[in-house]
Design a protein around this motif. Structure first.
Motif, short mmCIF file in Angstrom:
data_model
loop_
_atom_site.label_atom_id
_atom_site.label_comp_id
_atom_site.label_asym_id
_atom_site.label_seq_id
_atom_site.Cartn_x
_atom_site.Cartn_y
_atom_site.Cartn_z
N MET A 223 -3.46 8.15 0.17
CA MET A 223 -2.69 6.95 0.43
C MET A 223 -1.51 6.87 -0.54
O MET A 223 -1.66 7.14 -1.73
CB MET A 223 -3.58 5.71 0.27
CG MET A 223 -2.90 4.41 0.69
SD MET A 223 -3.97 2.96 0.44
CE MET A 223 -3.79 2.73 -1.34
N PRO A 224 -0.32 6.49 -0.07
CA PRO A 224 0.83 6.34 -0.97
C PRO A 224 0.63 5.16 -1.91
O PRO A 224 -0.34 4.40 -1.76
CB PRO A 224 2.00 6.12 0.00
CG PRO A 224 1.37 5.56 1.23
CD PRO A 224 0.01 6.20 1.33
N PRO A 225 1.51 4.97 -2.88
CA PRO A 225 1.38 3.81 -3.77
C PRO A 225 1.30 2.51 -2.98
O PRO A 225 1.96 2.36 -1.95
CB PRO A 225 2.65 3.87 -4.63
CG PRO A 225 3.04 5.30 -4.61
CD PRO A 225 2.65 5.82 -3.27
N LEU A 226 0.48 1.59 -3.47
CA LEU A 226 0.24 0.34 -2.74
C LEU A 226 1.53 -0.45 -2.54
O LEU A 226 1.71 -1.11 -1.50
CB LEU A 226 -0.78 -0.51 -3.49
CG LEU A 226 -1.20 -1.83 -2.84
CD1 LEU A 226 -1.78 -1.59 -1.45
CD2 LEU A 226 -2.22 -2.55 -3.72
N VAL A 227 2.44 -0.36 -3.48
CA VAL A 227 3.69 -1.12 -3.36
C VAL A 227 4.49 -0.66 -2.15
O VAL A 227 5.26 -1.45 -1.57
CB VAL A 227 4.52 -0.98 -4.66
CG1 VAL A 227 5.03 0.45 -4.83
CG2 VAL A 227 5.66 -1.98 -4.69
N ASP A 228 4.32 0.61 -1.74
CA ASP A 228 5.05 1.11 -0.57
C ASP A 228 4.48 0.56 0.74
O ASP A 228 5.16 0.62 1.77
CB ASP A 228 5.00 2.64 -0.53
CG ASP A 228 5.77 3.26 -1.69
OD1 ASP A 228 6.55 2.53 -2.33
OD2 ASP A 228 5.56 4.46 -1.95
N LEU A 229 3.26 0.04 0.69
CA LEU A 229 2.64 -0.52 1.90
C LEU A 229 2.89 -2.02 2.04
O LEU A 229 2.46 -2.62 3.03
CB LEU A 229 1.13 -0.26 1.87
CG LEU A 229 0.71 1.21 1.79
CD1 LEU A 229 -0.82 1.31 1.73
CD2 LEU A 229 1.26 2.00 2.96
#
Length: 337
Positions: A223-229
């Motif tokens: 999963m990418p960094p949470l901020v990107d979601l």
């Protein structure tokens, strides 16, 4: 001269024949006919009494129904009561109230995160298309509401603890109710002024929620960094560039000892690695402490630092189920080809 005995006298007084009695007439005088006949006239006075009572009741009811002039109540000026200042003797009460808020948060509120996370993973697995997107948006909003509520509960706890600290320093607090309400409202206003990224990007619960959904939708992919979601909003540009945003990891549900899917996993409180219960117990059977068997980990572990991880056990079973479903789908596609 001989005297007659009593027996003889009684013989001499024998009853006369019945014929003589009938001739002489009846032994009792006949009662007058007026005494025998029933007459209804004596009941009349009772009825009259009943009618008088009913009449009295009617009069009393009429009197009660009559309008009574309302009494005008005069307003009595009450003295203004102010909060008594608190001193160190009342500090324990504030500490107890703060603890109550913490108990509500930990025992009542936090279990909701696991439930929402499991529901979200199930929706991501079994729903597709627009319905799935709509459902995921709703469940994401529910998770954010849980986080907002937790902050509110924490605000109550924190303000009470701050008041307790003041009393512990022998500071008197006047207007404690107003101070408490202002403190909670101030923290709430500061929280509401934040953006979604500032509220949720560093939340461990939100991280786990997104991780559970992402690994279902994108298996075998980190999963990418949470901020990107989380979509950017006005004010997000002011975030510190020095903060390193860590992305998610690909969850490995295999035991580092048996190299098989985790069964009844135990998680280390020292390094966070998990192992199948039977495998780690056998690994630590010869010594109380040993190096963590996970690759690259240098921490020492013992049975005392291991705790059952029911949440991980559920996720491991779900991952196995999804893997089997993908294998069956790929096998069906090969047969069709």
């Amino acid at each position: 001269m001989p005297v007659a005995s009593s027996s003889r006298l009684s013989k001499g007084r024998r009853r006369a024949p019945s014929s003589d009695i009938e001739d002489d007439g009846p032994s009792q005088a006949p009662q007058p006919q007026d005494d025998v006949e029933m007459d209804d006239e004596p009941e009349q006075p009772r009825k009259a009494k009943k009618s008088v009572k009913k009449e009295k009741k009617r009069k009393q009811q009429d009197d009660s129904d009559a309008e009574v002039p309302e009494e005008v109540e005069e307003d009595i000026a009450m003295p203004e009561l102010k909060d008594h200042p608190l001193d160190k003797n009342q500090a324990a009460k504030l500490r107890g109230m703060s603890t109550d808020w913490a108990v509500v948060r930990d025992r009542v509120h936090k279990p909701g995160y696991t439930f929402v996370q499991e529901v979200a993973a199930s929706l991501a697995e079994f729903m597709e298309g627009e319905k799935a997107e709509k459902a995921m948006t709703q469940i994401d909003g529910l998770m954010r509401e849980l986080l907002d509520t937790e902050f509110e509960l924490t605000a109550h706890e924190t303000v009470l603890d701050e008041l307790y600290q003041k009393l512990a320093r022998n500071e008197n607090i006047e207007g404690v109710v107003d101070a408490y309400e202002r403190g909670v409202q101030g923290k709430q206003d500061q929280y509401k002024a934040k953006t979604s990224r500032q509220k949720y990007a560093k939340s461990d619960h939100y991280q786990k929620f997104k991780q559970a959904v992402y690994e279902v939708q994108h298996p075998d992919k980190a999963m990418p960094p949470l901020v990107d979601l989380i979509p950017a909003e006005d004010g997000d540009d002011s975030d510190d560039d020095d903060d390193v945003q860590m992305g998610g990891v690909t969850q490995d549900y295999k035991c580092p000892i048996s190299l098989r899917i985790l069964v009844d996993p135990l998680t280390s409180g020292v390094c966070g690695h998990s192992y199948s219960a039977a495998a780690i117990k056998d690994y630590l059977s010869t010594s109380q402490k040993a190096p963590c068997p996970a690759t690259g980990c240098r921490e020492e572990i013992s049975m005392a630092c291991l705790k059952p991880n029911k949440e991980l056990a559920k996720r491991a079973k779900a991952a196995v189920r999804r893997e089997r479903a993908r294998e069956e789908e790929s096998a069906d596609e090969e047969v069709i080809d």
